[in-house]
Design a protein around this motif. Structure first.
Motif, PDB file in Angstrom:
ATOM      1  N   ASP A 194      -5.765  67.779  26.916  1.00 29.51           N
ATOM      2  CA  ASP A 194      -5.424  66.493  27.508  1.00 29.51           C
ATOM      3  C   ASP A 194      -6.360  65.443  26.917  1.00 29.51           C
ATOM      4  O   ASP A 194      -7.562  65.446  27.190  1.00 29.51           O
ATOM      5  CB  ASP A 194      -5.587  66.577  29.024  1.00 29.51           C
ATOM      6  N   CYS A 195      -5.816  64.542  26.101  1.00 29.44           N
ATOM      7  CA  CYS A 195      -6.654  63.607  25.353  1.00 29.44           C
ATOM      8  C   CYS A 195      -6.135  62.183  25.485  1.00 29.44           C
ATOM      9  O   CYS A 195      -4.988  61.898  25.151  1.00 29.44           O
ATOM     10  CB  CYS A 195      -6.669  64.013  23.880  1.00 29.44           C
ATOM     11  N   ARG A 196      -6.973  61.298  25.967  1.00 28.65           N
ATOM     12  CA  ARG A 196      -6.664  59.865  26.014  1.00 28.65           C
ATOM     13  C   ARG A 196      -6.948  59.320  24.622  1.00 28.65           C
ATOM     14  O   ARG A 196      -8.016  59.535  24.058  1.00 28.65           O
ATOM     15  CB  ARG A 196      -7.516  59.174  27.060  1.00 28.65           C
ATOM     16  N   ILE A 197      -5.971  58.619  24.050  1.00 23.07           N
ATOM     17  CA  ILE A 197      -6.102  58.075  22.711  1.00 23.07           C
ATOM     18  C   ILE A 197      -5.927  56.568  22.756  1.00 23.07           C
ATOM     19  O   ILE A 197      -5.004  56.066  23.384  1.00 23.07           O
ATOM     20  CB  ILE A 197      -5.067  58.702  21.761  1.00 23.07           C
ATOM     21  N   GLN A 198      -6.840  55.884  22.100  1.00 23.85           N
ATOM     22  CA  GLN A 198      -6.758  54.430  21.991  1.00 23.85           C
ATOM     23  C   GLN A 198      -6.661  54.056  20.522  1.00 23.85           C
ATOM     24  O   GLN A 198      -7.425  54.549  19.694  1.00 23.85           O
ATOM     25  CB  GLN A 198      -7.987  53.762  22.613  1.00 23.85           C
TER      26      GLN A 198
ATOM     27  N   LEU B 172       1.506  56.892  18.656  1.00 27.63           N
ATOM     28  CA  LEU B 172       1.420  57.933  17.632  1.00 27.63           C
ATOM     29  C   LEU B 172       2.807  58.338  17.156  1.00 27.63           C
ATOM     30  O   LEU B 172       3.744  58.440  17.950  1.00 27.63           O
ATOM     31  CB  LEU B 172       0.730  59.190  18.175  1.00 27.63           C
ATOM     32  N   LYS B 173       2.918  58.593  15.865  1.00 23.36           N
ATOM     33  CA  LYS B 173       4.157  59.110  15.287  1.00 23.36           C
ATOM     34  C   LYS B 173       3.874  60.520  14.784  1.00 23.36           C
ATOM     35  O   LYS B 173       2.910  60.739  14.048  1.00 23.36           O
ATOM     36  CB  LYS B 173       4.587  58.209  14.129  1.00 23.36           C
ATOM     37  N   SER B 174       4.712  61.472  15.186  1.00 25.42           N
ATOM     38  CA  SER B 174       4.580  62.836  14.690  1.00 25.42           C
ATOM     39  C   SER B 174       4.957  62.868  13.214  1.00 25.42           C
ATOM     40  O   SER B 174       5.964  62.286  12.808  1.00 25.42           O
ATOM     41  CB  SER B 174       5.488  63.775  15.486  1.00 25.42           C
ATOM     42  N   LEU B 175       4.155  63.569  12.426  1.00 26.20           N
ATOM     43  CA  LEU B 175       4.423  63.677  10.991  1.00 26.20           C
ATOM     44  C   LEU B 175       5.037  65.026  10.632  1.00 26.20           C
ATOM     45  O   LEU B 175       5.017  65.429   9.474  1.00 26.20           O
ATOM     46  CB  LEU B 175       3.143  63.440  10.191  1.00 26.20           C
ATOM     47  N   GLY B 176       5.575  65.720  11.622  1.00 23.49           N
ATOM     48  CA  GLY B 176       6.227  67.006  11.369  1.00 23.49           C
ATOM     49  C   GLY B 176       6.030  67.947  12.531  1.00 23.49           C
ATOM     50  O   GLY B 176       5.308  67.650  13.483  1.00 23.49           O
ATOM     51  N   PRO B 177       6.672  69.103  12.448  1.00 27.65           N
ATOM     52  CA  PRO B 177       6.559  70.083  13.535  1.00 27.65           C
ATOM     53  C   PRO B 177       5.206  70.804  13.512  1.00 27.65           C
ATOM     54  O   PRO B 177       4.446  70.701  12.543  1.00 27.65           O
ATOM     55  CB  PRO B 177       7.697  71.056  13.234  1.00 27.65           C
TER      56      PRO B 177
ATOM     57  N   GLY C 201       0.632  51.958  16.285  1.00 27.65           N
ATOM     58  CA  GLY C 201       0.545  50.693  17.001  1.00 27.65           C
ATOM     59  C   GLY C 201      -0.627  50.667  17.941  1.00 27.65           C
ATOM     60  O   GLY C 201      -1.127  51.701  18.359  1.00 27.65           O
ATOM     61  N   SER C 202      -1.072  49.485  18.259  1.00 24.27           N
ATOM     62  CA  SER C 202      -2.212  49.323  19.167  1.00 24.27           C
ATOM     63  C   SER C 202      -1.813  49.699  20.580  1.00 24.27           C
ATOM     64  O   SER C 202      -0.674  49.500  20.993  1.00 24.27           O
ATOM     65  CB  SER C 202      -2.690  47.874  19.154  1.00 24.27           C
ATOM     66  N   GLY C 203      -2.771  50.223  21.301  1.00 26.97           N
ATOM     67  CA  GLY C 203      -2.544  50.568  22.696  1.00 26.97           C
ATOM     68  C   GLY C 203      -3.306  51.812  23.091  1.00 26.97           C
ATOM     69  O   GLY C 203      -4.164  52.305  22.360  1.00 26.97           O
ATOM     70  N   GLU C 204      -2.958  52.315  24.258  1.00 32.70           N
ATOM     71  CA  GLU C 204      -3.622  53.495  24.801  1.00 32.70           C
ATOM     72  C   GLU C 204      -2.552  54.411  25.382  1.00 32.70           C
ATOM     73  O   GLU C 204      -1.599  53.951  26.005  1.00 32.70           O
ATOM     74  CB  GLU C 204      -4.599  53.058  25.896  1.00 32.70           C
ATOM     75  N   ALA C 205      -2.690  55.714  25.155  1.00 28.74           N
ATOM     76  CA  ALA C 205      -1.716  56.673  25.664  1.00 28.74           C
ATOM     77  C   ALA C 205      -2.367  58.048  25.795  1.00 28.74           C
ATOM     78  O   ALA C 205      -3.485  58.270  25.317  1.00 28.74           O
ATOM     79  CB  ALA C 205      -0.495  56.749  24.764  1.00 28.74           C
ATOM     80  N   GLN C 206      -1.649  58.945  26.425  1.00 33.21           N
ATOM     81  CA  GLN C 206      -2.122  60.298  26.683  1.00 33.21           C
ATOM     82  C   GLN C 206      -1.387  61.276  25.776  1.00 33.21           C
ATOM     83  O   GLN C 206      -0.164  61.206  25.652  1.00 33.21           O
ATOM     84  CB  GLN C 206      -1.828  60.646  28.150  1.00 33.21           C
TER      85      GLN C 206
ATOM     86  N   GLU D 208       3.182  65.392  26.818  1.00 34.80           N
ATOM     87  CA  GLU D 208       3.151  63.935  26.652  1.00 34.80           C
ATOM     88  C   GLU D 208       2.735  63.684  25.210  1.00 34.80           C
ATOM     89  O   GLU D 208       1.675  64.133  24.784  1.00 34.80           O
ATOM     90  CB  GLU D 208       2.162  63.293  27.631  1.00 34.80           C
ATOM     91  N   ASP D 209       3.583  62.956  24.462  1.00 40.97           N
ATOM     92  CA  ASP D 209       3.370  62.848  23.018  1.00 40.97           C
ATOM     93  C   ASP D 209       2.746  61.546  22.536  1.00 40.97           C
ATOM     94  O   ASP D 209       2.585  61.348  21.334  1.00 40.97           O
ATOM     95  CB  ASP D 209       4.679  63.083  22.272  1.00 40.97           C
ATOM     96  N   ALA D 210       2.371  60.670  23.458  1.00 37.15           N
ATOM     97  CA  ALA D 210       1.734  59.394  23.094  1.00 37.15           C
ATOM     98  C   ALA D 210       2.569  58.641  22.055  1.00 37.15           C
ATOM     99  O   ALA D 210       2.039  57.953  21.185  1.00 37.15           O
ATOM    100  CB  ALA D 210       0.313  59.626  22.586  1.00 37.15           C
ATOM    101  N   SER D 211       3.893  58.748  22.159  1.00 38.59           N
ATOM    102  CA  SER D 211       4.787  58.187  21.139  1.00 38.59           C
ATOM    103  C   SER D 211       4.736  56.662  21.049  1.00 38.59           C
ATOM    104  O   SER D 211       5.188  56.095  20.055  1.00 38.59           O
ATOM    105  CB  SER D 211       6.223  58.643  21.369  1.00 38.59           C
ATOM    106  N   SER D 212       4.169  56.007  22.047  1.00 33.82           N
ATOM    107  CA  SER D 212       4.054  54.547  21.958  1.00 33.82           C
ATOM    108  C   SER D 212       3.004  54.125  20.929  1.00 33.82           C
ATOM    109  O   SER D 212       3.048  53.008  20.421  1.00 33.82           O
ATOM    110  CB  SER D 212       3.714  53.954  23.324  1.00 33.82           C
TER     111      SER D 212
END
Length: 129
Positions: A123-127, A68-73, A98-103, A62-66
Protein backbone atom coordinates in the motif's frame (compact mmCIF):
# COMPACT_ATOMS: atom_id res chain seq x y z
CA UNK A 1 40.31 29.69 -23.20
CA UNK A 2 41.86 26.54 -24.64
CA UNK A 3 39.87 23.77 -26.31
CA UNK A 4 40.81 21.33 -23.53
CA UNK A 5 39.61 23.81 -20.89
CA UNK A 6 36.34 24.35 -22.80
CA UNK A 7 35.76 20.60 -23.03
CA UNK A 8 36.43 20.18 -19.31
CA UNK A 9 34.00 22.97 -18.48
CA UNK A 10 31.32 21.48 -20.77
CA UNK A 11 31.79 18.04 -19.18
CA UNK A 12 31.50 19.52 -15.69
CA UNK A 13 28.28 21.37 -16.61
CA UNK A 14 26.80 18.19 -18.14
CA UNK A 15 27.68 16.21 -15.00
CA UNK A 16 26.13 18.82 -12.70
CA UNK A 17 22.93 19.01 -14.75
CA UNK A 18 22.65 15.21 -14.72
CA UNK A 19 22.94 15.25 -10.93
CA UNK A 20 20.27 17.94 -10.62
CA UNK A 21 17.65 16.19 -12.75
CA UNK A 22 15.66 13.27 -11.35
CA UNK A 23 16.48 9.73 -12.32
CA UNK A 24 14.42 8.45 -15.23
CA UNK A 25 13.24 5.51 -13.10
CA UNK A 26 12.72 4.67 -9.45
CA UNK A 27 13.00 1.06 -8.25
CA UNK A 28 10.62 0.14 -5.45
CA UNK A 29 10.95 -3.19 -3.65
CA UNK A 30 9.62 -2.55 -0.14
CA UNK A 31 6.71 -0.89 1.60
CA UNK A 32 9.23 1.14 3.63
CA UNK A 33 10.08 3.14 0.48
CA UNK A 34 6.61 4.73 0.63
CA UNK A 35 5.25 7.35 0.44
CA UNK A 36 6.89 7.94 -2.91
CA UNK A 37 7.49 11.23 -4.73
CA UNK A 38 7.83 11.20 -8.51
CA UNK A 39 8.02 13.80 -11.24
CA UNK A 40 5.93 13.76 -14.40
CA UNK A 41 7.63 11.48 -16.94
CA UNK A 42 9.52 9.48 -14.36
CA UNK A 43 9.11 5.69 -14.34
CA UNK A 44 8.45 3.52 -11.30
CA UNK A 45 9.54 -0.12 -11.37
CA UNK A 46 7.78 -2.10 -8.65
CA UNK A 47 9.23 -5.55 -7.87
CA UNK A 48 7.71 -7.70 -5.13
CA UNK A 49 8.56 -11.23 -3.90
CA UNK A 50 6.24 -13.76 -5.48
CA UNK A 51 5.71 -17.50 -5.91
CA UNK A 52 2.77 -18.24 -8.22
CA UNK A 53 3.27 -22.02 -7.85
CA UNK A 54 1.98 -21.65 -4.27
CA UNK A 55 -1.35 -20.42 -5.64
CA UNK A 56 -0.74 -16.90 -4.35
CA UNK A 57 -0.84 -14.02 -6.82
CA UNK A 58 -0.44 -10.26 -6.59
CA UNK A 59 -3.55 -8.36 -7.63
CA UNK A 60 -3.69 -4.63 -8.26
CA UNK A 61 -6.63 -3.29 -6.19
CA UNK A 62 -6.02 0.47 -6.66
CA UNK A 63 -3.91 1.43 -9.67
CA UNK A 64 -3.35 5.17 -9.12
CA UNK A 65 -4.44 5.60 -12.76
CA UNK A 66 -5.06 9.32 -12.28
CA UNK A 67 -1.30 9.87 -12.00
CA UNK A 68 0.31 6.60 -13.19
CA UNK A 69 0.11 4.78 -16.52
CA UNK A 70 0.83 1.05 -16.61
CA UNK A 71 3.57 0.23 -19.10
CA UNK A 72 2.57 -3.42 -19.45
CA UNK A 73 1.38 -6.47 -17.55
CA UNK A 74 3.03 -8.04 -14.51
CA UNK A 75 6.21 -9.93 -15.38
CA UNK A 76 7.31 -12.84 -13.19
CA UNK A 77 10.94 -13.91 -12.99
CA UNK A 78 12.22 -16.84 -10.94
CA UNK A 79 15.12 -16.25 -8.57
CA UNK A 80 16.79 -19.50 -9.63
CA UNK A 81 15.77 -20.67 -13.10
CA UNK A 82 16.59 -24.34 -12.38
CA UNK A 83 14.43 -24.61 -9.26
CA UNK A 84 10.83 -25.61 -10.04
CA UNK A 85 8.38 -23.97 -7.66
CA UNK A 86 10.99 -21.60 -6.25
CA UNK A 87 10.52 -18.02 -5.24
CA UNK A 88 10.86 -15.12 -7.61
CA UNK A 89 9.66 -11.58 -8.20
CA UNK A 90 6.65 -10.03 -9.88
CA UNK A 91 7.48 -6.73 -11.57
CA UNK A 92 5.27 -3.91 -12.84
CA UNK A 93 6.33 -0.75 -14.69
CA UNK A 94 4.48 2.54 -14.39
CA UNK A 95 5.07 6.03 -15.72
CA UNK A 96 4.04 9.21 -13.92
CA UNK A 97 1.65 10.98 -16.30
CA UNK A 98 0.17 13.83 -14.29
CA UNK A 99 0.47 15.84 -11.12
CA UNK A 100 -1.46 14.75 -8.09
CA UNK A 101 -1.62 12.18 -5.34
CA UNK A 102 -3.05 8.65 -5.42
CA UNK A 103 -2.85 5.24 -3.80
CA UNK A 104 -1.23 2.16 -5.34
CA UNK A 105 -2.58 -0.92 -3.58
CA UNK A 106 -1.73 -4.55 -4.32
CA UNK A 107 -2.69 -7.66 -2.37
CA UNK A 108 -1.02 -11.09 -2.35
CA UNK A 109 -3.61 -13.82 -1.95
CA UNK A 110 -5.06 -16.98 -3.43
CA UNK A 111 -7.66 -15.60 -5.87
CA UNK A 112 -10.18 -18.40 -5.28
CA UNK A 113 -10.21 -17.90 -1.48
CA UNK A 114 -12.05 -14.61 -1.00
CA UNK A 115 -12.83 -15.38 2.66
CA UNK A 116 -9.18 -15.23 3.75
CA UNK A 117 -7.24 -12.02 4.35
CA UNK A 118 -4.33 -11.41 1.94
CA UNK A 119 -0.99 -12.87 3.01
CA UNK A 120 0.73 -9.59 2.03
CA UNK A 121 -0.32 -6.07 1.13
CA UNK A 122 1.62 -3.37 -0.69
CA UNK A 123 0.00 0.00 0.00
CA UNK A 124 1.86 3.07 -1.27
CA UNK A 125 0.80 6.72 -1.40
CA UNK A 126 2.33 8.28 -4.50
CA UNK A 127 2.68 11.97 -5.21
CA UNK A 128 3.60 13.27 -8.67
CA UNK A 129 4.78 16.85 -9.21
Amino acid sequence: MTIAHSLSLAAAIALLSACASPSKSVAVQQQTQCPLNLQVGQQMILSLPSNPTSGYRWAVREDASSILKSLGPEVYSASQSDLVGGDGHSTWRFQAIGSGEAQLLLTYAQPWDASTEPAETFDCRIQVR
